[in-house]
Design a protein around this motif. Sequence first.
Motif, mmCIF file in Angstrom:
data_model
loop_
_atom_site.group_PDB
_atom_site.id
_atom_site.type_symbol
_atom_site.label_atom_id
_atom_site.label_comp_id
_atom_site.label_asym_id
_atom_site.label_seq_id
_atom_site.Cartn_x
_atom_site.Cartn_y
_atom_site.Cartn_z
ATOM 1 N N GLU A 1 82.259 -32.069 -82.187
ATOM 2 C CA GLU A 1 82.150 -31.350 -80.938
ATOM 3 C C GLU A 1 81.747 -32.150 -79.679
ATOM 4 O O GLU A 1 81.936 -31.518 -78.547
ATOM 5 N N CYS A 2 81.438 -33.323 -79.718
ATOM 6 C CA CYS A 2 81.289 -34.139 -78.854
ATOM 7 C C CYS A 2 82.307 -35.077 -78.018
ATOM 8 O O CYS A 2 82.390 -35.560 -77.327
ATOM 9 N N SER A 3 83.523 -34.698 -78.843
ATOM 10 C CA SER A 3 84.625 -35.429 -78.372
ATOM 11 C C SER A 3 85.183 -35.150 -77.092
ATOM 12 O O SER A 3 85.281 -33.832 -76.874
ATOM 13 N N ASN A 4 85.279 -35.798 -75.975
ATOM 14 C CA ASN A 4 85.469 -35.461 -74.604
ATOM 15 C C ASN A 4 84.715 -34.406 -73.933
ATOM 16 O O ASN A 4 85.449 -33.273 -73.164
ATOM 17 N N VAL A 5 83.305 -34.417 -74.167
ATOM 18 C CA VAL A 5 82.555 -33.059 -73.402
ATOM 19 C C VAL A 5 82.322 -33.768 -72.206
ATOM 20 O O VAL A 5 81.825 -34.943 -71.891
ATOM 21 N N GLY A 6 82.449 -32.892 -71.286
ATOM 22 C CA GLY A 6 82.001 -33.064 -69.766
ATOM 23 C C GLY A 6 80.714 -32.468 -69.671
ATOM 24 O O GLY A 6 79.998 -31.802 -70.371
ATOM 25 N N PHE A 7 80.206 -32.493 -68.318
ATOM 26 C CA PHE A 7 78.942 -31.944 -68.027
ATOM 27 C C PHE A 7 78.670 -30.663 -68.411
ATOM 28 O O PHE A 7 77.877 -29.996 -68.315
ATOM 29 N N SER A 8 79.849 -29.571 -68.390
ATOM 30 C CA SER A 8 79.708 -28.403 -68.445
ATOM 31 C C SER A 8 79.694 -27.981 -69.895
ATOM 32 O O SER A 8 79.477 -26.830 -70.257
ATOM 33 N N LEU B 1 71.896 -24.565 -72.872
ATOM 34 C CA LEU B 1 72.140 -25.333 -71.503
ATOM 35 C C LEU B 1 72.641 -24.529 -70.480
ATOM 36 O O LEU B 1 71.958 -24.656 -69.437
ATOM 37 N N GLU B 2 73.542 -23.936 -70.678
ATOM 38 C CA GLU B 2 74.125 -22.970 -69.525
ATOM 39 C C GLU B 2 73.148 -21.803 -69.141
ATOM 40 O O GLU B 2 73.027 -21.511 -67.783
ATOM 41 N N SER B 3 72.188 -21.509 -69.889
ATOM 42 C CA SER B 3 71.210 -20.421 -69.701
ATOM 43 C C SER B 3 70.087 -21.197 -68.764
ATOM 44 O O SER B 3 69.324 -20.421 -68.169
ATOM 45 N N LEU B 4 70.041 -22.445 -68.849
ATOM 46 C CA LEU B 4 68.882 -23.143 -68.157
ATOM 47 C C LEU B 4 69.508 -23.740 -66.877
ATOM 48 O O LEU B 4 68.803 -24.545 -66.240
ATOM 49 N N GLY B 5 70.732 -23.609 -66.452
ATOM 50 C CA GLY B 5 71.217 -23.981 -65.388
ATOM 51 C C GLY B 5 72.180 -25.236 -65.494
ATOM 52 O O GLY B 5 72.523 -26.031 -64.444
ATOM 53 N N GLY B 6 72.350 -25.643 -66.632
ATOM 54 C CA GLY B 6 73.299 -26.844 -67.080
ATOM 55 C C GLY B 6 72.535 -28.281 -67.363
ATOM 56 O O GLY B 6 73.327 -28.845 -67.787
ATOM 57 N N THR B 7 71.386 -28.376 -67.113
ATOM 58 C CA THR B 7 70.663 -29.440 -67.301
ATOM 59 C C THR B 7 69.143 -28.931 -67.934
ATOM 60 O O THR B 7 68.765 -27.878 -67.490
ATOM 61 N N THR C 1 71.142 -43.252 -72.410
ATOM 62 C CA THR C 1 71.870 -42.387 -71.376
ATOM 63 C C THR C 1 71.852 -43.155 -69.942
ATOM 64 O O THR C 1 71.032 -43.858 -69.551
ATOM 65 N N LEU C 2 73.036 -42.775 -69.389
ATOM 66 C CA LEU C 2 73.307 -43.272 -68.063
ATOM 67 C C LEU C 2 72.092 -42.737 -67.127
ATOM 68 O O LEU C 2 71.613 -41.543 -67.114
ATOM 69 N N GLY C 3 71.374 -43.658 -66.542
ATOM 70 C CA GLY C 3 70.185 -43.358 -65.723
ATOM 71 C C GLY C 3 68.846 -43.348 -66.321
ATOM 72 O O GLY C 3 67.962 -43.247 -65.927
ATOM 73 N N GLN C 4 68.923 -43.862 -67.622
ATOM 74 C CA GLN C 4 67.800 -43.824 -68.646
ATOM 75 C C GLN C 4 66.734 -42.613 -68.044
ATOM 76 O O GLN C 4 65.671 -42.680 -67.904
ATOM 77 N N SER C 5 67.394 -41.555 -68.516
ATOM 78 C CA SER C 5 66.643 -40.209 -68.073
ATOM 79 C C SER C 5 66.824 -39.211 -69.427
ATOM 80 O O SER C 5 67.582 -39.365 -70.290
ATOM 81 N N LEU C 6 65.645 -38.442 -69.523
ATOM 82 C CA LEU C 6 65.414 -37.383 -70.628
ATOM 83 C C LEU C 6 66.185 -36.115 -70.057
ATOM 84 O O LEU C 6 66.249 -35.150 -70.621
ATOM 85 N N ARG C 7 66.903 -36.390 -69.001
ATOM 86 C CA ARG C 7 67.744 -35.047 -68.490
ATOM 87 C C ARG C 7 69.010 -34.979 -69.130
ATOM 88 O O ARG C 7 69.892 -35.758 -69.112
ATOM 89 N N VAL C 8 69.336 -34.072 -70.115
ATOM 90 C CA VAL C 8 70.424 -33.958 -70.714
ATOM 91 C C VAL C 8 71.364 -32.814 -69.982
ATOM 92 O O VAL C 8 70.896 -31.606 -69.273
ATOM 93 N N ARG C 9 72.706 -33.307 -70.050
ATOM 94 C CA ARG C 9 73.710 -32.346 -69.255
ATOM 95 C C ARG C 9 74.639 -31.775 -70.134
ATOM 96 O O ARG C 9 75.372 -30.871 -69.733
ATOM 97 N N ASP C 10 74.711 -32.243 -71.423
ATOM 98 C CA ASP C 10 75.793 -31.724 -72.478
ATOM 99 C C ASP C 10 75.379 -32.085 -73.824
ATOM 100 O O ASP C 10 74.219 -32.797 -74.133
ATOM 101 N N ILE C 11 76.154 -31.497 -74.750
ATOM 102 C CA ILE C 11 75.338 -31.729 -76.040
ATOM 103 C C ILE C 11 75.693 -33.189 -76.528
ATOM 104 O O ILE C 11 74.946 -33.726 -77.490
#
Length: 354
Positions: A52-59, A104-110, A127-137
Amino acid sequence: MLIRNVELEKRACMLVNWYELYRKNTIKACIIPVPADVLAYLRQDMLILPVECSNVGFSGVSEGPHFTAFDALFGPLGSDSDSDDPDPPQPAFPAFSQALKEALESLGGTAFLKSDWHCPKDAQWITLGQSLRVRDITDIYQLLKASSFCKEDFGERSEVNDRGYHVILKKWKDIHPGSEFRCFVRNRSLVAISPRHWPSYHEHIARERSDIVNDIVSLFKEKIKDTFPLNDYVFDVYRPSKDNVIIMDFSLYGKGHSDSLAFDYDQLDEEAAVATIEEEDDPEFRYLPNDCGIQPIRRNVYGFPQDFRNFFQNVTPSGSGLETDGCAEGESNNLVNRLIEQCNLQNREDENNA
């Protein structure tokens, strides 16, 4: 002296066991139970990510490549294109991955990611930006797989902790580090408060000292003191403004369980043993009154792995007896260039989708 039942204390501090009680006083969260097949996968050391992670975008749907430092080292989805060995089959967890996407969607996407007791702060380098903010699976799976702290949470447990295993997503908030505080409770009395990012200096703390203490004590007396099941524990709060204090987390009291930050547990225990009834819920608040320059912060030691840094910089560990050569340097440069190219590609796609 009473013998502590650490497993019971850990159970009380699981978010799944206190979230409903303090829902109005904490950040919105989604609690996703971890099924047996996903749990077995998270316990393994293999680096390959689910289908499911193949080609996953931010949404959370297919929108082109999503690239991170994980891919730079191990190849997309953990594959190694230069290896002659066949890649292990990609696991698939469609129901669980869909639950993560919907959360993720119910929480606004991040969201902010954690397991039952820990956040993957030791893996945020991935992660890019070295953050614990997740944007997708993809962010979620990579952080959970790379974190030793989370892997510990997914290990075997005592029968006392029978609520199962969970992945927790909290609505993302940009929190000023000077607005987070750690509170220490001994014998059901709030005995101490420390800035969460000790020993960082924040000018407003000295100016608002009394208001900070009063607001935290009010929350403790009105919402926590008579409802949380333990006598000794630690809780973290976020105070975005006056008269507004938000519960962030609960954790075990004592050495080896929660960082004492500005205090020492032995000192806290000694003071609690001789405290009078008049001193109940009159916490000591320690903070830096002056700017002492840049201070080392222990929680910041979790960064890029040293062996990963060495590889990129073409450094051989001392005493290894190994010699570096042009091949290693070439591989290092290729990885760096690849990461830069993929970052630029992702940035262009983000701009086109904006």
